[in-house]
Design a protein around this motif. Sequence first.
Motif, PDB file in Angstrom:
ATOM      1  N   ILE A  33       0.967  -1.308   0.538  1.00 42.85           N
ATOM      2  CA  ILE A  33       0.038   0.196   0.297  1.00 42.85           C
ATOM      3  C   ILE A  33       1.039   1.317   0.063  1.00 42.85           C
ATOM      4  O   ILE A  33       2.018   1.107   1.193  1.00 42.85           O
ATOM      5  CB  ILE A  33      -0.653   0.594   1.497  1.00 42.85           C
ATOM      6  N   ALA A  55      -4.293   4.071   9.026  1.00 44.23           N
ATOM      7  CA  ALA A  55      -4.287   2.977   8.112  1.00 44.23           C
ATOM      8  C   ALA A  55      -3.482   2.130   8.542  1.00 44.23           C
ATOM      9  O   ALA A  55      -3.855   0.534   8.271  1.00 44.23           O
ATOM     10  CB  ALA A  55      -3.482   3.492   6.474  1.00 44.23           C
ATOM     11  N   ALA A 102      -3.292   4.915  -1.737  1.00 44.92           N
ATOM     12  CA  ALA A 102      -4.287   5.461  -0.277  1.00 44.92           C
ATOM     13  C   ALA A 102      -3.953   6.910  -0.038  1.00 44.92           C
ATOM     14  O   ALA A 102      -3.335   7.260  -0.080  1.00 44.92           O
ATOM     15  CB  ALA A 102      -4.585   4.571   0.375  1.00 44.92           C
ATOM     16  N   THR A 314      -9.127   0.986   4.611  1.00 43.76           N
ATOM     17  CA  THR A 314      -8.073   0.275   3.931  1.00 43.76           C
ATOM     18  C   THR A 314      -8.714  -1.200   4.686  1.00 43.76           C
ATOM     19  O   THR A 314      -8.405  -2.491   4.235  1.00 43.76           O
ATOM     20  CB  THR A 314      -7.081   1.192   5.147  1.00 43.76           C
TER      21      THR A 314
END
Length: 405
Positions: A33, A55, A102, A314
């Motif tokens: 990520i 996250a 993200a 997430t």
Amino acid sequence: MTFKKTLLAASLSTLAITGLAQAKGISDNEIRIGYIADMSGTYSPLAGPNGLIAAEMAIADFGGKVKGKNITIVAADDQNKPDIGANKVREWIDTNNIDLVAGMVSSAVTIAVNKVVEAKDKLSIVSGSASSSITNQYCTANSVHYVYDTYALAHGTGEAVVKEGGDTWFFLTADYAFGHAMEGDVTAVVNQSGGKIVGGVRHPLATSDFSSFILQAQASGAKIVGLANAGADTINALKTAKEFGVVASGQKIAGLLVFLHDVKSLGLETTQGLQLTTGFYWDRTPETRAWSKQFYAKTGSMPTMVHAGIYSSTMHYLKAVEATGTDDAKTVLAQMKKTPINDFFATNGSIRDDGRMIHDMYLAEVKKPSESKGEWDLFKILRTIPADKAFRPLSESQCKLVAAK
């Protein structure tokens, strides 16, 4: 085609899709990520370093692995510059095989990043950006817009203010994609409600001196001064408005994107009575309080709706990877779209064809100092705006994915 042949064809199709997902599996034996946002500038309180922590909380709560494969996260500061954001994401994908991008706050950065993500066939989940154009004219088949947008804010706050008699407006607008979208969405609401836009002025991002803009707003004679900006720009505009006696002279201010931390920074004496629309408030339910206290223990701060949305999105992504057994973007996104979202953050949540995650939103009002029982006891929820009413209906969409249906 006979019923048996139809059934056989459907079964083979299902097996083919399942087999494809299994064949692709987890690339490089790791879920990667990339978190990108303004980490130090105007918008850093909205997501920033604490968004990264949100996250990381989701990854830890998920167990740190999917199907036995490690989950890793890297972060970068986009400095609110589209070229920096796009180049960093391109580098991540090309050299690190990032699966998910993200965070993202600046709408201009998001639009640039999403073009890269689409071209590279990866996945992005946008939690911090506001422009409704992200799932409208700039929609992609590889992105989700998760937390809020200018359409929802306009129809929440804008409609409420006009109904209370605020029928003439003057805008102070941040001069880039987000500000333009916010001004446009609120203008449509005001006009539809029988109000009128009497003027406006656009200011650069990260403006420190709002004196001339506030003077123009006062001279306009508008009942409402609409702030189509965010973060430090909103804070500086509200401080200047107080110094110039905008409210004391009879005008009202509509903060069209106001976060918990903005109110905390300015204080209740300055912001009391301000109405705003939010996708999350830490003290709304036992579940929001429980998660927010965990977040506070790690950050020393209560979460914004963006922080809560980053955790929720997430977790939703990781569950989809687990369910499909692959990190292939299209396969994972299809699973995310067919799975309802009901957690501490979202009620009645679902991801539409255009990538917009719709969920209940809330019209809130800033408490008076006498009403507050603690440092973070800042809002009272006035009403719930149902998911199907909060966001732009697909019947009005310009998204290519909707038009193709």
